[in-house]
Design a protein around this motif. Structure first.
Motif, short mmCIF file in Angstrom:
data_model
loop_
_atom_site.label_atom_id
_atom_site.label_comp_id
_atom_site.label_asym_id
_atom_site.label_seq_id
_atom_site.Cartn_x
_atom_site.Cartn_y
_atom_site.Cartn_z
N GLY A 55 -7.40 -1.27 7.53
CA GLY A 55 -6.63 -2.10 8.55
C GLY A 55 -5.18 -1.14 8.43
O GLY A 55 -4.88 0.01 7.95
N LYS A 56 -4.51 -1.53 9.51
CA LYS A 56 -3.23 -0.66 9.82
C LYS A 56 -2.23 -1.30 10.20
O LYS A 56 -1.06 -0.69 10.58
CB LYS A 56 -3.89 0.05 11.16
N GLY A 57 -2.37 -2.75 10.33
CA GLY A 57 -0.96 -3.52 10.36
C GLY A 57 0.29 -3.36 9.59
O GLY A 57 -0.17 -3.21 8.22
N GLU A 58 1.33 -2.70 10.11
CA GLU A 58 2.47 -2.45 9.20
C GLU A 58 3.40 -3.34 8.55
O GLU A 58 3.80 -3.08 7.32
CB GLU A 58 3.54 -1.67 10.10
N GLN A 59 3.30 -4.75 8.95
CA GLN A 59 3.97 -5.70 8.07
C GLN A 59 3.28 -6.39 7.16
O GLN A 59 3.83 -6.92 6.25
CB GLN A 59 4.42 -6.78 9.27
N LYS A 60 1.94 -6.46 7.32
CA LYS A 60 1.41 -7.26 6.24
C LYS A 60 0.21 -6.48 5.61
O LYS A 60 0.27 -6.20 4.28
CB LYS A 60 0.48 -8.37 6.82
N THR A 61 -0.60 -5.63 6.35
CA THR A 61 -1.80 -5.03 5.65
C THR A 61 -1.45 -3.96 4.72
O THR A 61 -1.74 -3.67 3.87
CB THR A 61 -2.87 -4.72 6.91
N LEU A 62 -0.42 -2.92 5.42
CA LEU A 62 0.05 -1.73 4.82
C LEU A 62 0.85 -1.89 3.40
O LEU A 62 0.58 -1.47 2.53
CB LEU A 62 0.50 -0.89 5.73
N ARG A 63 1.48 -3.12 3.61
CA ARG A 63 1.99 -3.77 2.35
C ARG A 63 1.20 -4.15 1.44
O ARG A 63 1.22 -3.90 0.08
CB ARG A 63 3.03 -4.85 2.55
N ILE A 64 -0.08 -4.82 1.75
CA ILE A 64 -1.10 -4.93 0.71
C ILE A 64 -1.76 -3.67 0.18
O ILE A 64 -2.01 -3.57 -1.00
CB ILE A 64 -2.05 -6.14 1.18
N VAL A 65 -2.00 -2.86 0.92
CA VAL A 65 -2.34 -1.32 0.76
C VAL A 65 -1.48 -1.02 -0.34
O VAL A 65 -1.72 -0.52 -1.46
CB VAL A 65 -2.76 -0.59 1.90
N ALA A 66 -0.20 -0.75 -0.07
CA ALA A 66 0.77 -0.20 -0.94
C ALA A 66 0.82 -1.00 -2.43
O ALA A 66 1.11 -0.16 -3.39
CB ALA A 66 2.58 -0.32 -0.38
#
Length: 266
Positions: free
Chosen positions: A167-178
């Protein structure tokens, strides 16, 4: 990110429009050819062609792959968090991890996961579809439970099971990635990757996690050429995925990209 790691090629053997014998034989042939990873997908119906065509369930298949293969890593691209409870997912992943270790002491399973999106799966199998936001929130709540369950299981996983999040969504998805991912998978273009990696790094700093070890993954879509793949590589991608579909799984494309991978790795 992991710029010092070798290029790896993962093939998504889409479990549609083919009998299982064809899927099994394709996976074995991919291992013979030297593919690094094989994936399926976590859906209940075909995503292209005849939408009521032949199709098989993902996790049951992974158990067979764990037994049938010797070297190759494998997983789903990606598991749908909505379809199974978090603790059950953890136990299934741990069990497949053990099945795949083949006496080496180290399993080969990659836990690719996401929040889900295919409406028909939800409707026909009786899951609540909700919204993109509620599904992402559910994924964010599930991953800590999965990791906690891995720590409680007896026996535990054979290794720290790699987590792959798409995914690429910056507010939720990338926080989960991080917060959780070892591999970040997306379909973004080469020109977008640096910005997305900066977002991941900022979320990692906020959450107190060093994200420098995350591997960047991207797709080699049909029609992509070597120039595009080179641009993805220059942007930091080190895991490249390629989807192939039944009834006749095209291994010529796979061999083309294996040669490209080997050229990159010297």
């Amino acid at each position: 990110m992991r710029l010092d790691s070798p290029v790896r090629l993962g093939i998504q053997v889409q479990p549609q429009h083919a009998q299982y014998t064809a899927i099994r034989d394709t996976v074995l042939r991919l291992e013979e050819l030297g593919t690094d990873i094989v994936f399926n997908w976590d859906h209940f119906f075909p995503l292209s062609g005849d939408r009521d065509g032949l199709h098989f369930e993902a996790w049951t298949m992974l158990g067979a792959w764990a037994e049938q293969t010797e070297r190759i890593e494998f997983g789903t691209l990606v598991n749908c968090n909505s379809y199974r409870g978090a603790d059950l997912q953890a136990d299934m992943a741990r069990t497949i991890d053990h099945i795949s270790e083949k006496g080496t002491g180290v399993g080969r399973f990659i836990f690719g996961t996401g929040s889900g999106w295919f409406h028909r799966d939800y409707d026909e199998y009786g899951y609540e579809f909700g919204t993109a936001g509620t599904r992402l929130t559910a994924l964010a709540h599930a991953l800590p439970r999965i990791e906690e369950r891995w720590a409680k299981l007896n026996p535990p996983p054979t290794r720290r099971i790699p987590i792959m999040i798409g995914g690429k969504g910056e507010q939720k998805t990338l926080r989960i990635v991080a917060h959780h991912a070892d591999i970040w998978h997306s379909f973004v273009g080469p020109e977008e990757i640096a910005h997305k990696l900066d977002v991941i790094a900022r979320w990692g700093e906020k959450d107190g996690r060093d994200v420098s070890g995350i591997t960047v993954s991207n797709e080699l879509g049909r029609g992509y050429d070597v120039e595009h793949a080179d641009a993805l590589y220059d942007a930091g991608v080190r895991l490249f995925t390629l989807g192939i579909s039944g009834p006749d799984y095209d291994l010529d494309r796979v061999q083309h990209w294996l040669r490209w991978r080997d050229g990159k790795n010297g």
